[in-house]
Design a protein around this motif. Structure first.
Motif, PDB file in Angstrom:
ATOM      1  N   LEU A  63      10.328  -6.204  -2.251  1.00 15.47           N
ATOM      2  CA  LEU A  63      10.664  -5.881  -0.907  1.00 15.47           C
ATOM      3  C   LEU A  63       9.564  -6.907   0.110  1.00 15.47           C
ATOM      4  CD1 LEU A  63      11.601  -4.314   1.342  1.00 15.47           C
ATOM      5  CD2 LEU A  63      10.001  -2.521   0.926  1.00 15.47           C
ATOM      6  N   SER A  64       9.967  -7.354   1.040  1.00 13.61           N
ATOM      7  CA  SER A  64       9.322  -8.220   1.986  1.00 13.61           C
ATOM      8  C   SER A  64       9.623  -7.619   3.422  1.00 13.61           C
ATOM      9  CB  SER A  64       9.426  -9.840   1.760  1.00 13.61           C
ATOM     10  OG  SER A  64       8.750 -10.511   3.013  1.00 13.61           O
ATOM     11  N   LEU A  67       4.147  -7.070   5.145  1.00 14.86           N
ATOM     12  CA  LEU A  67       4.049  -6.351   3.935  1.00 14.86           C
ATOM     13  C   LEU A  67       5.026  -6.871   2.931  1.00 14.86           C
ATOM     14  CD1 LEU A  67       2.455  -4.111   2.405  1.00 14.86           C
ATOM     15  CD2 LEU A  67       4.131  -2.582   3.224  1.00 14.86           C
ATOM     16  N   THR A  68       4.420  -7.065   1.532  1.00 12.62           N
ATOM     17  CA  THR A  68       5.196  -7.464   0.554  1.00 12.62           C
ATOM     18  C   THR A  68       4.805  -6.258  -0.628  1.00 12.62           C
ATOM     19  OG1 THR A  68       3.514  -8.985  -0.498  1.00 12.62           O
ATOM     20  CG2 THR A  68       5.410 -10.023   0.887  1.00 12.62           C
ATOM     21  N   MET A  69       6.064  -5.961  -1.436  1.00 10.13           N
ATOM     22  CA  MET A  69       5.667  -5.104  -2.469  1.00 10.13           C
ATOM     23  C   MET A  69       6.382  -5.418  -3.511  1.00 10.13           C
ATOM     24  SD  MET A  69       6.423  -1.570   0.052  1.00 10.13           S
ATOM     25  CE  MET A  69       6.132  -0.384  -1.551  1.00 10.13           C
ATOM     26  N   ASN A  70       5.888  -5.405  -4.882  1.00  7.35           N
ATOM     27  CA  ASN A  70       6.546  -5.852  -6.135  1.00  7.35           C
ATOM     28  C   ASN A  70       6.459  -5.029  -7.190  1.00  7.35           C
ATOM     29  OD1 ASN A  70       7.438  -9.021  -5.545  1.00  7.35           O
ATOM     30  ND2 ASN A  70       5.469  -8.827  -4.792  1.00  7.35           N
ATOM     31  N   ARG A  71       7.442  -4.350  -7.652  1.00  3.64           N
ATOM     32  CA  ARG A  71       7.104  -3.522  -8.793  1.00  3.64           C
ATOM     33  C   ARG A  71       7.028  -4.221 -10.184  1.00  3.64           C
ATOM     34  NH1 ARG A  71      10.097   0.054 -11.980  1.00  3.64           N
ATOM     35  NH2 ARG A  71       8.806   1.887 -12.394  1.00  3.64           N
ATOM     36  N   PHE A 100       3.713  -0.350 -12.029  1.00  2.75           N
ATOM     37  CA  PHE A 100       2.914  -0.276 -10.776  1.00  2.75           C
ATOM     38  C   PHE A 100       3.539  -1.107  -9.660  1.00  2.75           C
ATOM     39  CE2 PHE A 100       0.037   0.684 -14.281  1.00  2.75           C
ATOM     40  CZ  PHE A 100      -1.077   1.639 -13.575  1.00  2.75           C
ATOM     41  N   TRP A 101       2.935  -0.855  -8.297  1.00  8.47           N
ATOM     42  CA  TRP A 101       3.294  -1.611  -7.241  1.00  8.47           C
ATOM     43  C   TRP A 101       2.186  -2.463  -6.889  1.00  8.47           C
ATOM     44  CZ3 TRP A 101       8.218  -1.348  -5.137  1.00  8.47           C
ATOM     45  CH2 TRP A 101       9.009  -0.396  -5.532  1.00  8.47           C
ATOM     46  N   LEU A 102       2.600  -3.757  -6.659  1.00  5.41           N
ATOM     47  CA  LEU A 102       1.359  -4.568  -5.979  1.00  5.41           C
ATOM     48  C   LEU A 102       1.845  -4.585  -4.508  1.00  5.41           C
ATOM     49  CD1 LEU A 102       1.556  -7.439  -8.863  1.00  5.41           C
ATOM     50  CD2 LEU A 102      -0.017  -5.465  -8.596  1.00  5.41           C
ATOM     51  N   LEU A 103       0.688  -4.456  -3.783  1.00  7.24           N
ATOM     52  CA  LEU A 103       1.112  -4.434  -2.215  1.00  7.24           C
ATOM     53  C   LEU A 103       0.181  -5.290  -1.567  1.00  7.24           C
ATOM     54  CD1 LEU A 103       1.977  -1.427  -3.125  1.00  7.24           C
ATOM     55  CD2 LEU A 103       1.210  -0.640  -1.014  1.00  7.24           C
ATOM     56  N   ASP A 104       0.510  -6.322  -0.692  1.00  9.07           N
ATOM     57  CA  ASP A 104      -0.073  -7.337  -0.106  1.00  9.07           C
ATOM     58  C   ASP A 104       0.220  -7.326   1.312  1.00  9.07           C
ATOM     59  OD1 ASP A 104      -1.371  -9.511   1.046  1.00  9.07           O
ATOM     60  OD2 ASP A 104      -0.829 -10.946  -1.054  1.00  9.07           O
ATOM     61  N   ASP A 105      -0.615  -6.919   2.307  1.00  8.80           N
ATOM     62  CA  ASP A 105      -0.435  -7.047   3.730  1.00  8.80           C
ATOM     63  C   ASP A 105      -0.942  -8.176   4.232  1.00  8.80           C
ATOM     64  OD1 ASP A 105      -3.140  -6.541   3.695  1.00  8.80           O
ATOM     65  OD2 ASP A 105      -3.109  -4.960   4.724  1.00  8.80           O
ATOM     66  N   ALA A 134       6.768   6.355  -8.781  1.00 12.30           N
ATOM     67  CA  ALA A 134       7.951   6.117  -7.900  1.00 12.30           C
ATOM     68  C   ALA A 134       8.505   5.039  -8.249  1.00 12.30           C
ATOM     69  CB  ALA A 134       7.390   6.203  -6.416  1.00 12.30           C
ATOM     70  N   VAL A 135       9.988   4.806  -8.234  1.00 11.53           N
ATOM     71  CA  VAL A 135      10.686   3.731  -8.391  1.00 11.53           C
ATOM     72  C   VAL A 135      11.739   3.185  -7.248  1.00 11.53           C
ATOM     73  CG1 VAL A 135      10.662   3.871 -10.954  1.00 11.53           C
ATOM     74  CG2 VAL A 135      12.942   4.777  -9.258  1.00 11.53           C
ATOM     75  N   ASP A 136      11.415   4.098  -6.266  1.00 14.30           N
ATOM     76  CA  ASP A 136      12.307   3.671  -5.079  1.00 14.30           C
ATOM     77  C   ASP A 136      11.480   3.517  -3.555  1.00 14.30           C
ATOM     78  OD1 ASP A 136      15.135   4.338  -6.127  1.00 14.30           O
ATOM     79  OD2 ASP A 136      14.198   6.330  -6.352  1.00 14.30           O
ATOM     80  N   VAL A 137      11.870   2.884  -2.899  1.00 16.09           N
ATOM     81  CA  VAL A 137      11.215   2.883  -1.491  1.00 16.09           C
ATOM     82  C   VAL A 137      12.164   3.181  -0.404  1.00 16.09           C
ATOM     83  CG1 VAL A 137      10.263   1.339   0.193  1.00 16.09           C
ATOM     84  CG2 VAL A 137       9.867   0.886  -2.261  1.00 16.09           C
TER      85      VAL A 137
END
Length: 203
Positions: free
Chosen positions: A61-62, A74-78, A83-88, A100-103
């Motif tokens: 998700l971007s 914000l980018t999110m990669n599972r 694990f979720w990798l979050l980068d702002d 969690a597997v849903d956003v």
């Protein structure tokens, strides 16, 4: 198949429009969308690009959001190990968010649809509580939310399914189409347009 979905905000100006392109599996898809919300607390616009895997879980998700005062990304990669990798843009973080597997994205019927489609709540009797990564707008703050989905009425023919959705002190009944996309969220938005195009060579 590709479809364009547009939801109109209820009781105030505002739109969400998204282009959904389905892969060979009926659950997985890619989507590109935008939310525009004039708001008494401050107008904002947001855009997103997401990839839903064939098992219905969100893979990538971007997000971008902007007001008169700021612009955020914000980018999110599972990952395959959950694990979720979050980068702002100012740093990255790795979190599991209780599996969690849903956003869920604030103001977005499309994101409310993700657990419905993944779990088939619109097709058969289901009552489930799931952890969800919730992203607020326009600040793109990320938190863990517990959300509940319960089939009130499965869809049949042209009659939409009815799914009870609740989290914290919110409880509403969603209308859901045969593809698992939310038609209306009382108090938030309702679908006003659904334009479909089949791949070339198909009718």
């Amino acid at each position: 198949m590709t479809t364009m979905l547009t939801w109109q905000a209820e009781g105030r100006p505002g739109l969400e429009g998204t282009r959904v392109h389905f892969g060979p599996d009926p659950v997985g898809f890619r989507a590109l969308g935008r939310i525009v919300r004039p708001d008494p607390a401050g107008d904002f616009t947001a855009s997103y690009s997401l990839v839903v895997r064939e098992d219905g879980t969100l893979g990538r998700l971007s997000l971008s959001a902007a007001t008169t005062g700021f612009e955020k990304h914000l980018t999110m990669n599972r990952t395959d190990d959950g694990f979720w990798l979050l980068d702002d843009g100012s740093g990255s973080a790795r979190q599991d968010f209780d599996g969690a597997v849903d956003v869920d994205l604030a103001f977005s019927p499309l994101f409310t649809s993700l657990p419905v489609r993944r779990l088939g709540v619109h097709r058969e009797s289901v009552a489930v509580e799931v952890p969800v990564v919730f992203v607020s707008l326009p600040d793109l703050e990320v938190s863990l939310s517990t959300q509940r989905y319960r089939t009130v009425r499965a869809g049949e023919g042209n009659s939409p399914a009815v799914v009870e959705f609740s989290r914290a002190d919110l409880r509403v009944e969603l209308e859901v189409d045969a593809d698992g996309f939310v038609l209306s969220v009382p108090g938030l938005a309702a679908l006003v347009s659904n334009e479909r195009a089949e791949p070339a060579g198909q009718s």
